[in-house]
Design a protein around this motif. Structure first.
Motif, PDB file in Angstrom:
ATOM      1  N   LYS A 754       0.835  -1.204   0.000  1.00 26.88           N
ATOM      2  CA  LYS A 754       0.000   0.000   0.000  1.00 26.88           C
ATOM      3  C   LYS A 754       0.869   1.254   0.000  1.00 26.88           C
ATOM      4  O   LYS A 754       0.577   2.238  -0.682  1.00 26.88           O
ATOM      5  N   LYS A 755       1.970   1.215   0.774  1.00 29.02           N
ATOM      6  CA  LYS A 755       2.867   2.366   0.844  1.00 29.02           C
ATOM      7  C   LYS A 755       3.524   2.602  -0.517  1.00 29.02           C
ATOM      8  O   LYS A 755       3.682   3.748  -0.961  1.00 29.02           O
ATOM      9  N   ILE A 756       3.917   1.505  -1.164  1.00 24.06           N
ATOM     10  CA  ILE A 756       4.526   1.629  -2.485  1.00 24.06           C
ATOM     11  C   ILE A 756       3.529   2.204  -3.488  1.00 24.06           C
ATOM     12  O   ILE A 756       3.854   3.063  -4.307  1.00 24.06           O
ATOM     13  N   ASP A 757       2.288   1.739  -3.398  1.00 19.84           N
ATOM     14  CA  ASP A 757       1.244   2.265  -4.283  1.00 19.84           C
ATOM     15  C   ASP A 757       1.060   3.767  -4.076  1.00 19.84           C
ATOM     16  O   ASP A 757       0.921   4.528  -5.039  1.00 19.84           O
ATOM     17  N   ARG A 758       1.082   4.187  -2.808  1.00 21.80           N
ATOM     18  CA  ARG A 758       0.928   5.617  -2.524  1.00 21.80           C
ATOM     19  C   ARG A 758       2.111   6.411  -3.088  1.00 21.80           C
ATOM     20  O   ARG A 758       1.952   7.520  -3.576  1.00 21.80           O
ATOM     21  N   TYR A 759       3.308   5.790  -2.983  1.00 27.63           N
ATOM     22  CA  TYR A 759       4.497   6.464  -3.511  1.00 27.63           C
ATOM     23  C   TYR A 759       4.398   6.632  -5.025  1.00 27.63           C
ATOM     24  O   TYR A 759       4.702   7.687  -5.576  1.00 27.63           O
ATOM     25  N   LEU A 760       3.953   5.549  -5.667  1.00 24.26           N
ATOM     26  CA  LEU A 760       3.830   5.601  -7.126  1.00 24.26           C
ATOM     27  C   LEU A 760       2.820   6.657  -7.564  1.00 24.26           C
ATOM     28  O   LEU A 760       2.896   7.182  -8.669  1.00 24.26           O
ATOM     29  N   GLN A 761       1.871   6.969  -6.658  1.00 25.17           N
ATOM     30  CA  GLN A 761       0.862   7.983  -6.972  1.00 25.17           C
ATOM     31  C   GLN A 761       1.267   9.361  -6.457  1.00 25.17           C
ATOM     32  O   GLN A 761       0.471  10.288  -6.422  1.00 25.17           O
ATOM     33  N   GLY A 762       2.567   9.450  -6.023  1.00 21.47           N
ATOM     34  CA  GLY A 762       3.071  10.731  -5.545  1.00 21.47           C
ATOM     35  C   GLY A 762       2.612  11.097  -4.161  1.00 21.47           C
ATOM     36  O   GLY A 762       2.549  12.270  -3.793  1.00 21.47           O
ATOM     37  N   GLN A 763       2.249  10.074  -3.324  1.00 26.28           N
ATOM     38  CA  GLN A 763       1.733  10.345  -1.970  1.00 26.28           C
ATOM     39  C   GLN A 763       2.608   9.715  -0.909  1.00 26.28           C
ATOM     40  O   GLN A 763       2.139   9.262   0.125  1.00 26.28           O
ATOM     41  N   CYS A 764       3.935   9.653  -1.137  1.00 30.40           N
ATOM     42  CA  CYS A 764       4.822   9.015  -0.170  1.00 30.40           C
ATOM     43  C   CYS A 764       4.793   9.764   1.156  1.00 30.40           C
ATOM     44  O   CYS A 764       5.005  10.980   1.181  1.00 30.40           O
ATOM     45  N   PRO A 765       4.462   9.107   2.282  1.00 34.86           N
ATOM     46  CA  PRO A 765       4.409   9.775   3.583  1.00 34.86           C
ATOM     47  C   PRO A 765       5.765  10.363   3.952  1.00 34.86           C
ATOM     48  O   PRO A 765       6.805   9.800   3.613  1.00 34.86           O
ATOM     49  N   SER A 766       5.745  11.504   4.630  1.00 33.57           N
ATOM     50  CA  SER A 766       6.991  12.128   5.064  1.00 33.57           C
ATOM     51  C   SER A 766       7.704  11.222   6.052  1.00 33.57           C
ATOM     52  O   SER A 766       7.077  10.524   6.842  1.00 33.57           O
ATOM     53  N   ILE A 768       9.572   8.634   5.294  1.00 35.82           N
ATOM     54  CA  ILE A 768       9.881   7.316   4.741  1.00 35.82           C
ATOM     55  C   ILE A 768      11.003   7.465   3.713  1.00 35.82           C
ATOM     56  O   ILE A 768      10.901   8.259   2.772  1.00 35.82           O
ATOM     57  N   VAL A 769      12.093   6.734   3.933  1.00 35.07           N
ATOM     58  CA  VAL A 769      13.246   6.805   3.038  1.00 35.07           C
ATOM     59  C   VAL A 769      13.285   5.543   2.192  1.00 35.07           C
ATOM     60  O   VAL A 769      13.248   4.433   2.722  1.00 35.07           O
ATOM     61  N   ILE A 770      13.323   5.709   0.905  1.00 35.05           N
ATOM     62  CA  ILE A 770      13.376   4.569  -0.015  1.00 35.05           C
ATOM     63  C   ILE A 770      14.775   4.496  -0.612  1.00 35.05           C
ATOM     64  O   ILE A 770      15.325   5.504  -1.091  1.00 35.05           O
ATOM     65  N   SER A 771      15.375   3.310  -0.555  1.00 30.96           N
ATOM     66  CA  SER A 771      16.745   3.135  -1.018  1.00 30.96           C
ATOM     67  C   SER A 771      16.863   3.422  -2.514  1.00 30.96           C
ATOM     68  O   SER A 771      15.875   3.398  -3.262  1.00 30.96           O
ATOM     69  N   GLU A 772      18.115   3.691  -2.926  1.00 36.00           N
ATOM     70  CA  GLU A 772      18.367   3.992  -4.344  1.00 36.00           C
ATOM     71  C   GLU A 772      17.980   2.819  -5.233  1.00 36.00           C
ATOM     72  O   GLU A 772      17.379   2.982  -6.293  1.00 36.00           O
ATOM     73  N   GLU A 773      18.297   1.593  -4.734  1.00 33.83           N
ATOM     74  CA  GLU A 773      17.971   0.388  -5.505  1.00 33.83           C
ATOM     75  C   GLU A 773      16.462   0.254  -5.684  1.00 33.83           C
ATOM     76  O   GLU A 773      15.964  -0.049  -6.769  1.00 33.83           O
ATOM     77  N   ALA A 774      15.712   0.522  -4.571  1.00 34.17           N
ATOM     78  CA  ALA A 774      14.252   0.430  -4.637  1.00 34.17           C
ATOM     79  C   ALA A 774      13.683   1.498  -5.556  1.00 34.17           C
ATOM     80  O   ALA A 774      12.723   1.261  -6.303  1.00 34.17           O
ATOM     81  N   THR A 775      14.309   2.687  -5.516  1.00 30.69           N
ATOM     82  CA  THR A 775      13.845   3.780  -6.365  1.00 30.69           C
ATOM     83  C   THR A 775      13.976   3.422  -7.838  1.00 30.69           C
ATOM     84  O   THR A 775      13.079   3.692  -8.653  1.00 30.69           O
ATOM     85  N   VAL A 776      15.113   2.782  -8.200  1.00 25.50           N
ATOM     86  CA  VAL A 776      15.337   2.360  -9.588  1.00 25.50           C
ATOM     87  C   VAL A 776      14.257   1.381 -10.027  1.00 25.50           C
ATOM     88  O   VAL A 776      13.684   1.483 -11.114  1.00 25.50           O
ATOM     89  N   LYS A 777      13.968   0.407  -9.112  1.00 21.19           N
ATOM     90  CA  LYS A 777      12.952  -0.594  -9.440  1.00 21.19           C
ATOM     91  C   LYS A 777      11.581   0.043  -9.624  1.00 21.19           C
ATOM     92  O   LYS A 777      10.818  -0.339 -10.508  1.00 21.19           O
ATOM     93  N   ILE A 778      11.291   1.018  -8.771  1.00 20.96           N
ATOM     94  CA  ILE A 778       9.996   1.696  -8.873  1.00 20.96           C
ATOM     95  C   ILE A 778       9.898   2.469 -10.171  1.00 20.96           C
ATOM     96  O   ILE A 778       8.866   2.468 -10.851  1.00 20.96           O
ATOM     97  N   GLU A 779      11.011   3.134 -10.529  1.00 19.71           N
ATOM     98  CA  GLU A 779      11.014   3.884 -11.785  1.00 19.71           C
ATOM     99  C   GLU A 779      10.819   2.961 -12.982  1.00 19.71           C
ATOM    100  O   GLU A 779      10.146   3.305 -13.954  1.00 19.71           O
ATOM    101  N   GLU A 780      11.404   1.746 -12.861  1.00 18.78           N
ATOM    102  CA  GLU A 780      11.241   0.764 -13.935  1.00 18.78           C
ATOM    103  C   GLU A 780       9.769   0.367 -14.069  1.00 18.78           C
ATOM    104  O   GLU A 780       9.251   0.167 -15.173  1.00 18.78           O
ATOM    105  N   GLN A 781       9.113   0.214 -12.880  1.00 20.06           N
ATOM    106  CA  GLN A 781       7.687  -0.148 -12.906  1.00 20.06           C
ATOM    107  C   GLN A 781       6.860   0.939 -13.570  1.00 20.06           C
ATOM    108  O   GLN A 781       5.890   0.675 -14.271  1.00 20.06           O
ATOM    109  N   LYS A 782       7.265   2.196 -13.327  1.00 24.13           N
ATOM    110  CA  LYS A 782       6.530   3.294 -13.976  1.00 24.13           C
ATOM    111  C   LYS A 782       6.599   3.186 -15.491  1.00 24.13           C
ATOM    112  O   LYS A 782       5.662   3.531 -16.196  1.00 24.13           O
TER     113      LYS A 782
END
Length: 782
Positions: A754-766, A768-782
């Motif tokens: 759910k948190k990842i879904d919120r992040y993908l929708q631009g609603q990441c809670p203040s 919360i730190v997402i690692s660089e590796e996770a960020t790359v994966k999320i960008e790939e999903q986009k």
């Protein structure tokens, strides 16, 4: 014709809730018609002997509640007082009472104040003339004192020319003043800044428990300054000598002081005190000068500082005479005293839970009663349709509640409907509930887990709480999904309502899992025993509907509360689902018995007008109070119903009845009950034969066998419930342990998704730190 007894003009007219038990009426009565006796909570109240009462009204005239007088200075002078250091060590605050009392004794006068007897429980007003006895009156006593006949004795001493100092709570000084009815130059009165008084009943329980632990107790003090650090500021501590040595219990750790200081154990009427105000009642007012250091730091050396208010000129003259005995007598602006001691001008706050505290006081050790009282905790959290609009639902839950509280002596919290915004809070069911239950606050479904703190065990009530169509909107609430696994879960007489379940296939695994977590399961129908084992692998027991466990006298007492009464003989008709066939049966019964009908329809139906129209009677009762519904069955000559609980209460009241099967509401429970009692002939189908009705109207139900069976089954059901309530929590099996761990991991994964879904929708809670590796994966999903 017997004449109605008129109420006499005496203190019986005074509301018990505001009576202070000061004893003025007892002292004033010359005919020995009044005695002071403890009420159910242990607080003193006047008891009137009507045979001795001559209706002279003197007790009413002496009552300070009905005749309050405020004649003293509205803006009294205020002082900070220290006596000598040795006296202050022994005193609750600055030793003001000792200084004032010694001055009277030095002049040959007499002092009257509250003294604790050797039993360490009883506090009574006592006269002393010797300084060596002054220690008996020193120090706080946070218990109601019995003034006995000290008002009468004070008057005698004053008339004999003696000087008297009388100290007490403001209400006691008000009582003395009303009793005397005039000023006496030789009388000095001192009223205390009062936080309210606890009942001797609480102190008695405290002492009994401490003596069981420490042996015989002596030299009890309600406040002491003997703690190594803190002195006066930590003086709220009980201390006593025992066979095992000196014991000191500080506030927060003392089972007597905690409820007193939390205003849980003080008298309810103290919350509306007429004398906690300016002008005060005594010539002098004394108490603790809390906060004096904020005015001047040098006036607080931690030995204790008394506040002294001078309310009359007589009090001022007297105080100035004692100045020589004081280390300090410093005038201070009144607002500095009032600022942190509001009881100078306001009634003490009384916990809204004080009444409940006294109800449960004898049930538990004092510590548990205090915990339950302060934190509103309960033995049992009760989950069921006690708030439903259906008369049967209300009464089956009422019955189980009464059994749990009366038979098993448990405290019960009735848990509100999840998502309470959708539910009426002032209908007939809630009016009934508020008279009989402790009810939980409103919660959303997500907040129900907090109830685990407030309830030791959970009981799921009877009725169709496992009927999928009835409960699907609240998920698994009626499977107690919000209850922690370490809590005992009991289902008593719960029902599916039908011969099979209607849970969707994708829900069955979760339902089975939750049912497995119950510690004890019983059901209302024989068929449900088979359903639980066949569909969910659950072993269960068949028990009586709770309405048969509750004593009939309890229902009778409830029914008597109804003002609705039918004077002529009548047929009570209670129909949930009217049809032309049922209507035909009803009118045949009316024709055969030639009696008036009183018709009540389904209390929870939304189409009441339509149902009433089907019944064809203009005087159909579309809704009645719960008490009235009970009374209508209790007083009926004959009952005809398509309701299971209408049938149950016909049997409980030994009425002649006809029960019509109701497929829409489920016939399983009808059949289980009727077969057990061998009353099959009283149960008919909608497609009945007219001769059946004729035979039933002409016959009388023989209840001797029914009552014998019900008595035996009632005892079996009570035994089952007793074992379920006392059964210890069983260790979790390996299978359950692994399953629960996996489920928790699954819940964490879902939350992360759910948190990842919120992040993908631009609603990441203040935060919360997402690692660089996770960020790359999320960008790939986009």
């Amino acid at each position: 014709m017997r004449r109605k007894k008129c109420m006499k003009d005496n203190v019986n007219q005074v509301d018990k809730g505001i009576c202070t038990g000061c004893g003025a009426c007892f002292n004033k009565c010359k005919f020995d018609a009044i005695n002071m006796w403890p009420d159910e909570n242990g607080f003193l109240h006047p008891q009137i002997d009507d045979e001795k009462c001559v209706d002279c009204k003197m007790c009413l005239m002496s009552c300070p509640i009905t005749n309050p007088v405020y004649k003293n200075n509205k803006e009294p002078k205020c002082y900070a007082l220290w006596s000598d250091n040795e006296t202050r060590k022994k005193s609750s605050s600055g030793g003001a009472f000792t200084v004032l009392a010694e001055a009277i004794l030095d002049k040959g006068g007499i002092v009257c104040g509250a003294a604790l007897k050797e039993d360490n429980v009883t506090v009574m007003h006592k006269f002393i003339e010797d300084k060596n006895e002054l220690s008996l009156l020193q120090g706080s006593k946070y218990v109601q004192s019995d003034t006995l006949d000290t008002y009468v004795e004070t008057e005698k001493l004053l008339k004999a020319g003696r000087m008297v100092l009388y100290s007490g709570c403001p209400c006691q000084i008000a009582g003395l003043n009303r009793f005397l009815g005039r000023e006496y130059e030789r009388l000095i009165t001192i009223d205390l800044i009062c936080h309210g008084v606890s009942s001797p009943r609480v102190l008695q329980k405290y002492i009994a428990e401490k003596e069981k632990k420490y042996g015989k107790i002596r030299n009890l003090r309600f406040r002491t300054k003997e703690l190594e650090e803190g002195g006066w500021h930590r003086s709220h501590a009980m201390a006593f000598d025992s066979e095992k040595g000196r014991v000191v219990e500080e506030r927060g750790k003392c089972d007597f002081l905690t409820p007193f200081l939390k205003s849980l154990s003080i008298r309810g009427g103290c919350g509306s005190c007429k004398f906690a105000k300016l002008p005060r009642q005594g010539d002098i007012t004394i108490g603790d000068f809390w906060g004096i250091s904020k005015y001047r730091a040098d006036l607080d050396d931690d030995y204790g500082t008394s506040v002294v208010l001078v309310n009359t000129e007589k009090g001022n003259i007297y105080l100035q005479m004692t100045k020589i005995k004081c280390l300090c007598l410093e005038e201070v602006p009144l607002e500095w005293a009032v600022g942190e001691n509001r009881n100078i001008i306001e009634s003490p706050w009384v916990s809204g839970r004080w009444s409940r505290f006294y109800k449960i006081l004898d049930k538990y050790p004092l510590a548990k009663a205090v915990d339950y009282g302060i934190n509103r905790r309960f033995d049992i959290g009760f989950v069921g349709w006690w708030y439903g609009a259906n008369y049967g639902s209300v009464l089956t839950n009422f019955a189980l509640h009464e059994v749990l509280t009366r038979v098993f002596d448990k405290t019960v919290l009735m848990i509100s409907w999840p998502g309470t915004d959708s539910f009426k809070t002032d209908d007939k069911s809630m009016r009934f509930a508020k008279k009989h239950y402790e009810i939980s606050m409103k919660r959303s479904i997500e907040e129900y887990g907090s109830l685990n703190y407030f309830c030791e065990k959970f009981v799921l009530g009877s009725d169709q709480l496992w009927n999928w169509y009835s409960i699907k909107e609240v998920g698994n609430h009626f499977l107690l999904d919000f209850v922690n696994n370490e809590k005992i879960k009991i289902a008593y007489g719960t029902s599916f309502g039908h011969s099979r379940t209607f849970f969707p296939e994708d829900e069955r695994l979760r339902v089975a899992e939750l049912l497995q977590e119950f510690d004890s399961v019983s059901v209302r129908e024989q068929e449900a025993v088979d359903i639980l084992y066949r569909d969910f692998g659950i072993l269960s027991s068949w028990v009586l509907d709770p309405v048969f466990l509750c004593e009939k006298t309890i229902y009778d007492a409830v029914a008597e509360k109804s003002a609705y009464k039918v004077e002529e003989p009548y047929i009570f008709v209670y129909i949930l689902n009217p049809t032309e066939e049922k209507k035909k049966a009803i009118y045949q019964v009316k024709s055969l018995l030639n009696k008036r009908m009183v018709i009540v329809i389904d209390g929870q139906a939304e189409n009441k007008d339509e149902l009433a129209k089907v019944m064809g009677e203009e005087d159909v009762l579309k809704e009645v109070e719960i008490e009235t519904w009970l009374r209508l069955i209790m007083d009926a000559d004959f009952v005809i119903t398509d309701s299971y609980h209408g049938t149950c209460f016909s049997i409980i009241n030994n009425r002649n009845f006809i029960s019509i099967k109701n497929r829409k509401r489920g016939n399983s429970r009808f059949i289980s009950l009727i077969q057990m009692l061998e009353l099959q002939d009283r149960l008919i189908d909608e497609n009945f034969e007219e001769d059946q009705i004729k035979d039933l109207c002409g016959s009388v139900v023989s209840y001797e066998y029914c009552m014998k069976v019900l008595k035996e089954e009632r005892q079996k059901s009570l035994n089952w419930l007793a074992q379920a309530l006392e059964r210890p929590k069983q260790p979790m099996s390996y299978h359950k342990l692994v399953h629960n761990l996996l489920r928790k991991q699954d819940e964490k994964i879902c939350e992360l998704e759910k948190k990842i879904d919120r992040y993908l929708q631009g609603q990441c809670p203040s935060g919360i730190v997402i690692s660089e590796e996770a960020t790359v994966k999320i960008e790939e999903q986009k």
